[in-house]
Design a protein around this motif. Structure first.
Motif, PDB file in Angstrom:
ATOM      1  N   ILE A   1      36.474  41.258  30.851  1.00  0.00           N
ATOM      2  CA  ILE A   1      37.844  41.728  31.072  1.00  0.00           C
ATOM      3  C   ILE A   1      38.619  40.728  31.930  1.00  0.00           C
ATOM      4  CG2 ILE A   1      39.246  43.542  32.141  1.00  0.00           C
ATOM      5  CD1 ILE A   1      36.981  45.505  31.409  1.00  0.00           C
ATOM      6  N   GLU A   2      37.922  40.165  32.912  1.00  0.00           N
ATOM      7  CA  GLU A   2      38.556  39.177  33.789  1.00  0.00           C
ATOM      8  C   GLU A   2      38.901  37.905  33.014  1.00  0.00           C
ATOM      9  OE1 GLU A   2      36.260  38.305  37.327  1.00  0.00           O
ATOM     10  OE2 GLU A   2      38.121  38.484  38.487  1.00  0.00           O
ATOM     11  N   GLU A   3      38.011  37.480  32.133  1.00  0.00           N
ATOM     12  CA  GLU A   3      38.267  36.294  31.321  1.00  0.00           C
ATOM     13  C   GLU A   3      39.463  36.487  30.404  1.00  0.00           C
ATOM     14  OE1 GLU A   3      34.735  35.299  29.223  1.00  0.00           O
ATOM     15  OE2 GLU A   3      33.533  35.029  31.048  1.00  0.00           O
TER      16      GLU A   3
ATOM     17  N   ILE B   1      32.918  43.582  33.056  1.00  0.00           N
ATOM     18  CA  ILE B   1      33.938  43.212  34.048  1.00  0.00           C
ATOM     19  C   ILE B   1      34.286  41.739  33.925  1.00  0.00           C
ATOM     20  CG2 ILE B   1      34.313  42.846  36.517  1.00  0.00           C
ATOM     21  CD1 ILE B   1      33.007  45.523  37.026  1.00  0.00           C
ATOM     22  N   ALA B   2      33.269  40.903  33.781  1.00  0.00           N
ATOM     23  CA  ALA B   2      33.516  39.464  33.641  1.00  0.00           C
ATOM     24  C   ALA B   2      34.341  39.183  32.389  1.00  0.00           C
ATOM     25  CB  ALA B   2      32.191  38.710  33.595  1.00  0.00           C
TER      26      ALA B   2
ATOM     27  N   LEU C   1      41.339  46.113  36.416  1.00  0.00           N
ATOM     28  CA  LEU C   1      40.113  45.778  37.143  1.00  0.00           C
ATOM     29  C   LEU C   1      40.138  46.306  38.569  1.00  0.00           C
ATOM     30  CD1 LEU C   1      39.414  42.155  35.901  1.00  0.00           C
ATOM     31  CD2 LEU C   1      37.926  44.139  35.605  1.00  0.00           C
ATOM     32  N   THR C   2      41.313  46.357  39.181  1.00  0.00           N
ATOM     33  CA  THR C   2      41.414  46.948  40.519  1.00  0.00           C
ATOM     34  C   THR C   2      40.944  48.394  40.485  1.00  0.00           C
ATOM     35  OG1 THR C   2      43.271  45.518  41.138  1.00  0.00           O
ATOM     36  CG2 THR C   2      43.007  47.564  42.383  1.00  0.00           C
TER      37      THR C   2
ATOM     38  N   ARG D   1      37.049  48.506  39.915  1.00  0.00           N
ATOM     39  CA  ARG D   1      36.252  48.131  41.098  1.00  0.00           C
ATOM     40  C   ARG D   1      36.300  49.210  42.171  1.00  0.00           C
ATOM     41  NH1 ARG D   1      38.408  42.226  39.999  1.00  0.00           N
ATOM     42  NH2 ARG D   1      36.499  41.271  39.194  1.00  0.00           N
TER      43      ARG D   1
ATOM     44  N   ASN E   1      45.463  43.503  32.823  1.00  0.00           N
ATOM     45  CA  ASN E   1      44.019  43.442  33.044  1.00  0.00           C
ATOM     46  C   ASN E   1      43.636  43.321  34.511  1.00  0.00           C
ATOM     47  OD1 ASN E   1      43.731  43.581  30.235  1.00  0.00           O
ATOM     48  ND2 ASN E   1      42.017  42.131  30.246  1.00  0.00           N
ATOM     49  N   PRO E   2      44.332  42.506  35.320  1.00  0.00           N
ATOM     50  CA  PRO E   2      43.966  42.451  36.741  1.00  0.00           C
ATOM     51  C   PRO E   2      44.097  43.794  37.452  1.00  0.00           C
ATOM     52  CG  PRO E   2      45.246  40.522  36.146  1.00  0.00           C
ATOM     53  CD  PRO E   2      45.331  41.468  34.976  1.00  0.00           C
TER      54      PRO E   2
ATOM     55  N   ALA F   1      42.108  38.173  31.159  1.00  0.00           N
ATOM     56  CA  ALA F   1      43.320  38.422  31.945  1.00  0.00           C
ATOM     57  C   ALA F   1      44.480  37.496  31.589  1.00  0.00           C
ATOM     58  CB  ALA F   1      43.006  38.330  33.442  1.00  0.00           C
TER      59      ALA F   1
ATOM     60  N   ASP G   1      28.504  44.613  34.841  1.00  0.00           N
ATOM     61  CA  ASP G   1      29.047  43.365  35.382  1.00  0.00           C
ATOM     62  C   ASP G   1      29.506  42.421  34.280  1.00  0.00           C
ATOM     63  OD1 ASP G   1      28.552  44.280  37.929  1.00  0.00           O
ATOM     64  OD2 ASP G   1      26.683  43.151  38.189  1.00  0.00           O
TER      65      ASP G   1
END
Length: 394
Positions: free
Chosen positions: A110-112, A107-108, A125-126, A129, A121-122, A114, A104
């Motif tokens: 990688i999202e940061e 993932i956080a 992440l798809t 997930r 990156n989005p 983006a 987790d």
């Protein structure tokens, strides 16, 4: 360890996937979902020696494309029960300099990151997930495109911008296509029969996204993409290099805000803006002055970067074309190197002609600088790095 690694390479407009046998390296299944987000989508799934399983329909987003991949395995096989899933992730910032097992916190992170790679990156992440939900017992591994470029020296990655931007906001050159560069650099050394540690290479990864990288001794020392994958070469829908004052100019004269300019430079520019299509195959099939100009702009930018990296390296032991355009478009290869003969760089028309898609030299036999075509295999590189990381944990 026995079993298969599922590799997901979720790109800006496509999803490549392969099932890799961890013992033999064989690929019992592979496939491609292409033209995601466009009107004419296509999924092609290959399982063993069976006829390809093909579905043609729109895939509005990557979620629909990934769901179609899962359905293809169910319909055409083989059974999908991977011991691990390896994911291509474009931007790892300065946080990730190697592959990592996904949790987790990853993932956080990688999202940061983006905002640095909003096209990639989005969608990466798809894929992560969906795969975590589909295969909850399999370790998920992220392999970062930026990691290969963590060897850039400060004079290569530093922008001449205010210190606060650099220190607090992370404004610097990161570079991309590192997974591809790592693979083709090793393969170039093998093809030349030389040790990678002693080679200076220029790698031209030309696809929907495109970049050039100067590689010395297996290490990235400069690369054309920068803070985001927008900088550098002309691409399918991305402008590449433009005057940084462009955004301010458009705001003053036309009221465009920064987001609108960024969207246009990333999605509505490049070949699409010049030739009416982001697909090189369609641009080549076009006629008229606009099509001619588009191809001239595209190849001139490549030629300029090749010359710059030759000067930076001081010598070049080989120039490598890879990526969808680099591997398949003979005309682009030839036009990109026109006029560089005095640097020892040239292509042989017969060797460069379209033909079998395999590793080969397309330069004259006595060329000072071998010009190579090496089909990239990012999926194998991702599987290799994932296997090295998880070992017997799977």
């Amino acid at each position: 360890m026995a079993g298969h690694i599922l590799v997901l390479n979720t790109g800006s407009s496509s999803i490549k996937y392969e099932l890799v046998d961890v013992r033999t390296g064989r690929r019992p299944a592979r496939g491609l979902v292409e033209r995601v987000g466009e009107r004419r989508g296509r999924l092609t799934h290959h399982a063993g020696d069976a006829a390809p399983y093909v579905r043609e329909r729109p895939f509005p987003g990557h979620g629909e494309g990934l769901a179609a991949m899962m359905a293809a395995f169910e319909a055409a096989g083989p059974a999908l029960d991977p011991v691990a899933v390896g994911h291509r992730v474009v931007h790892g910032g300065t946080r990730f300099d190697r592959a990592v097992v996904i949790d987790d916190q990853v993932i956080a992170a990688i999202e940061e990151l983006a905002p640095l790679a909003p096209l990639h990156n989005p969608v990466n992440l798809t894929g992560i997930r969906l795969a975590r939900a589909a295969f909850p017992r399999a370790p998920q591994v992220a392999v970062f495109d930026t990691a290969f470029h963590r060897t850039l020296p400060p004079e290569a990655y530093t922008y001449a911008v205010p210190r606060d931007w650099r220190d607090r906001l992370g404004v610097r050159r990161y570079g991309f296509h590192g997974t591809s560069c790592a693979y083709v650099s090793r393969r170039a050394a093998a093809l030349l029969g030389r040790d990678l540690a002693g080679l200076d290479l220029i790698v031209a990864h030309l696809g929907n996204g495109a970049s050039l990288t100067a590689v010395s001794g297996g290490r990235s020392v400069d690369t054309s993409m920068g803070l985001t994958p927008l900088e550098g070469l002309v691409m399918g829908t991305r402008s590449g290099d433009v005057d940084p004052a462009l955004a301010g100019y458009l705001a003053r004269v036309d009221g465009l805000d920064a987001q609108r300019v960024e969207d246009a430079l990333g999605h509505e520019s490049g070949l699409r803006a010049l030739a009416g299509t982001g697909d090189m195959r369609e641009a080549r099939a076009g006629s008229g002055e606009e099509a001619r100009l588009a191809l001239a702009v595209y190849t001139r930018r490549i030629r300029k970067y090749v010359g710059a990296y030759y000067a930076l390296l001081g010598r070049v032991d080989a120039l490598v074309f890879t990526g969808g355009v680099g591997e398949h478009d003979a005309a682009t290869r030839a036009e990109s190197l026109t006029g560089l003969e005095r640097l020892g760089i040239a292509v042989d028309p017969a060797r460069n002609a379209p033909g079998p898609e395999h590793e080969r030299a397309i330069s004259p036999p006595d060329a000072e600088v071998p010009v190579l075509v090496i089909p990239t295999d990012e999926e194998w590189e991702i599987a290799r790095q994932a296997l090295a990381l998880i070992g017997d944990r799977a």
